[in-house]
Design a protein around this motif. Structure first.
Motif: not given
Length: 86
Positions: A18-41
């Motif tokens: 959560r903190a890492g995402r906040a530092l770079i301004g990413w949503t859960q959706e953006r992280l999911a795309v970047a790592c190839g996982l479902p947003k729900r995961t």
């Protein structure tokens, strides 16, 4: 065992994600795309639901590190994150 208790070597904590995402301004959706996982995961891991596989945590860690997040290991002061200094 919850995800927050599942710390194996390079594994990361839900709060670090959560903190890492906040530092770079990413949503859960953006992280999911970047790592190839479902947003729900991503959402379940951040809520410490279930017991994620190490490969899943590695994919998340790699995506965040590629974006400039550094993970700080537990060293008596608590695990954390920071932005990489270029």
């Amino acid at each position: 065992m919850t995800a927050s208790k599942n710390v194996i070597n390079d594994a990361i904590l839900p709060a670090q994600i959560r903190a890492g995402r906040a530092l770079i301004g990413w949503t859960q959706e953006r992280l999911a795309v970047a790592c190839g996982l479902p947003k729900r995961t991503i959402a379940r891991i951040e809520l410490a639901e279930g017991n994620p596989r190490l490969t899943t945590l590695t994919a998340i860690r790699t995506a965040l590190e590629t974006a400039g997040v550094e993970f700080i290991a537990e060293n008596g002061g608590g695990a954390g994150v920071r932005l990489r200094k270029d």
